[in-house]
Design a protein around this motif. Structure first.
Motif, PDB file in Angstrom:
ATOM      1  N   LEU A   1      16.843  -0.594  15.191  1.00 16.62           N
ATOM      2  CA  LEU A   1      15.583  -1.168  14.754  1.00 16.62           C
ATOM      3  C   LEU A   1      15.322  -0.591  13.369  1.00 16.62           C
ATOM      4  O   LEU A   1      15.344   0.622  13.189  1.00 16.62           O
ATOM      5  CB  LEU A   1      14.436  -0.844  15.701  1.00 16.62           C
ATOM      6  N   TYR A   2      15.125  -1.466  12.400  1.00 16.01           N
ATOM      7  CA  TYR A   2      15.013  -1.103  10.994  1.00 16.01           C
ATOM      8  C   TYR A   2      13.647  -1.562  10.480  1.00 16.01           C
ATOM      9  O   TYR A   2      13.276  -2.729  10.665  1.00 16.01           O
ATOM     10  CB  TYR A   2      16.152  -1.809  10.253  1.00 16.01           C
ATOM     11  N   ALA A   3      12.895  -0.652   9.891  1.00 13.33           N
ATOM     12  CA  ALA A   3      11.595  -0.974   9.290  1.00 13.33           C
ATOM     13  C   ALA A   3      11.710  -0.742   7.793  1.00 13.33           C
ATOM     14  O   ALA A   3      12.307   0.248   7.361  1.00 13.33           O
ATOM     15  CB  ALA A   3      10.503  -0.087   9.877  1.00 13.33           C
ATOM     16  N   TYR A   4      11.138  -1.661   7.000  1.00 11.38           N
ATOM     17  CA  TYR A   4      11.208  -1.483   5.549  1.00 11.38           C
ATOM     18  C   TYR A   4      10.011  -2.130   4.888  1.00 11.38           C
ATOM     19  O   TYR A   4       9.340  -2.991   5.465  1.00 11.38           O
ATOM     20  CB  TYR A   4      12.506  -2.057   4.984  1.00 11.38           C
ATOM     21  N   GLY A   5       9.713  -1.690   3.692  1.00 15.33           N
ATOM     22  CA  GLY A   5       8.608  -2.226   2.935  1.00 15.33           C
ATOM     23  C   GLY A   5       8.620  -1.637   1.537  1.00 15.33           C
ATOM     24  O   GLY A   5       9.558  -0.940   1.138  1.00 15.33           O
ATOM     25  N   THR A   6       7.559  -1.903   0.783  1.00 18.54           N
ATOM     26  CA  THR A   6       7.432  -1.403  -0.583  1.00 18.54           C
ATOM     27  C   THR A   6       6.358  -0.335  -0.629  1.00 18.54           C
ATOM     28  O   THR A   6       5.198  -0.598  -0.280  1.00 18.54           O
ATOM     29  CB  THR A   6       7.071  -2.547  -1.552  1.00 18.54           C
TER      30      THR A   6
ATOM     31  N   ARG B   1       5.728   8.846   1.704  1.00 20.94           N
ATOM     32  CA  ARG B   1       4.972  10.051   1.318  1.00 20.94           C
ATOM     33  C   ARG B   1       5.761  10.896   0.324  1.00 20.94           C
ATOM     34  O   ARG B   1       5.191  11.438  -0.615  1.00 20.94           O
ATOM     35  CB  ARG B   1       4.628  10.877   2.550  1.00 20.94           C
ATOM     36  N   SER B   2       7.061  11.018   0.548  1.00 17.50           N
ATOM     37  CA  SER B   2       7.883  11.831  -0.347  1.00 17.50           C
ATOM     38  C   SER B   2       7.925  11.254  -1.763  1.00 17.50           C
ATOM     39  O   SER B   2       8.192  11.982  -2.724  1.00 17.50           O
ATOM     40  CB  SER B   2       9.304  11.995   0.206  1.00 17.50           C
ATOM     41  N   LEU B   3       7.646   9.959  -1.904  1.00 15.65           N
ATOM     42  CA  LEU B   3       7.595   9.318  -3.213  1.00 15.65           C
ATOM     43  C   LEU B   3       6.194   9.371  -3.824  1.00 15.65           C
ATOM     44  O   LEU B   3       5.987   8.903  -4.941  1.00 15.65           O
ATOM     45  CB  LEU B   3       8.040   7.854  -3.101  1.00 15.65           C
ATOM     46  N   GLY B   4       5.222   9.896  -3.080  1.00 13.57           N
ATOM     47  CA  GLY B   4       3.850   9.977  -3.565  1.00 13.57           C
ATOM     48  C   GLY B   4       3.014   8.744  -3.290  1.00 13.57           C
ATOM     49  O   GLY B   4       1.945   8.570  -3.870  1.00 13.57           O
ATOM     50  N   ALA B   5       3.474   7.883  -2.406  1.00 14.22           N
ATOM     51  CA  ALA B   5       2.743   6.652  -2.073  1.00 14.22           C
ATOM     52  C   ALA B   5       1.642   6.935  -1.055  1.00 14.22           C
ATOM     53  O   ALA B   5       1.717   7.894  -0.293  1.00 14.22           O
ATOM     54  CB  ALA B   5       3.708   5.618  -1.509  1.00 14.22           C
ATOM     55  N   ASN B   6       0.628   6.079  -1.069  1.00 12.42           N
ATOM     56  CA  ASN B   6      -0.408   6.165  -0.037  1.00 12.42           C
ATOM     57  C   ASN B   6      -0.510   4.878   0.774  1.00 12.42           C
ATOM     58  O   ASN B   6      -1.404   4.708   1.579  1.00 12.42           O
ATOM     59  CB  ASN B   6      -1.764   6.554  -0.635  1.00 12.42           C
ATOM     60  N   ALA B   7       0.450   3.966   0.543  1.00 13.69           N
ATOM     61  CA  ALA B   7       0.494   2.722   1.315  1.00 13.69           C
ATOM     62  C   ALA B   7       1.901   2.139   1.258  1.00 13.69           C
ATOM     63  O   ALA B   7       2.672   2.430   0.343  1.00 13.69           O
ATOM     64  CB  ALA B   7      -0.515   1.710   0.776  1.00 13.69           C
ATOM     65  N   VAL B   8       2.200   1.316   2.253  1.00 18.81           N
ATOM     66  CA  VAL B   8       3.445   0.545   2.263  1.00 18.81           C
ATOM     67  C   VAL B   8       3.043  -0.899   2.537  1.00 18.81           C
ATOM     68  O   VAL B   8       2.397  -1.192   3.545  1.00 18.81           O
ATOM     69  CB  VAL B   8       4.448   1.039   3.330  1.00 18.81           C
ATOM     70  N   VAL B   9       3.411  -1.774   1.606  1.00 15.15           N
ATOM     71  CA  VAL B   9       3.057  -3.191   1.745  1.00 15.15           C
ATOM     72  C   VAL B   9       4.307  -4.010   2.048  1.00 15.15           C
ATOM     73  O   VAL B   9       5.429  -3.540   1.866  1.00 15.15           O
ATOM     74  CB  VAL B   9       2.353  -3.728   0.480  1.00 15.15           C
ATOM     75  N   ASN B  10       4.061  -5.215   2.510  1.00 13.04           N
ATOM     76  CA  ASN B  10       5.138  -6.150   2.836  1.00 13.04           C
ATOM     77  C   ASN B  10       6.103  -5.551   3.872  1.00 13.04           C
ATOM     78  O   ASN B  10       7.323  -5.700   3.768  1.00 13.04           O
ATOM     79  CB  ASN B  10       5.875  -6.574   1.558  1.00 13.04           C
TER      80      ASN B  10
END
Length: 104
Positions: A94-99, A70-79
């Motif tokens: 526990l680590y969560a990550y995506g694009t 959200r802080s980057l202005g995204a409205n989705a996280v894929v992969n």
């Protein structure tokens, strides 16, 4: 915020890539949970205390990843992916990550 383990969102176009986003949490075991898990190991079955611990850690990690997106202005996280690692005896990360992306 749309989250997906796929590289795209069906029916939506990715118009902008914002980059890698991540969230993590380190959780330690609770003495009470260890005692109950030890007893449960005798009779078998689900270790509910640990299941709850991992569920809480996953939710916190996702929440932190979404905040960064959200802080980057995204409205989705894929992969979206998850990873775990042992930090010390009795504590795990526990680590969560995506694009982070912007969809039309």
């Amino acid at each position: 915020m749309i989250l997906s383990t796929m590289e795209t969102i069906p029916g939506r176009e990715i118009v902008s890539w914002k980059g890698l986003v991540q969230g993590n949490t380190v959780q330690s075991k609770h003495v009470g949970r260890d005692i109950m898990a030890g007893l449960k190991n005798i009779v078998g079955g689900e270790l509910r205390g640990y299941t709850e611990l991992l569920d809480d850690a996953r939710n916190k990690s996702i929440e932190r990843m979404v905040e960064q997106a959200r802080s980057l202005g995204a409205n989705a996280v894929v992969n979206v992916r998850f990873s775990t690692s042992s930090v010390t005896a009795g504590a795990s990360e526990l680590y969560a990550y995506g694009t982070a992306v912007v969809l039309d």
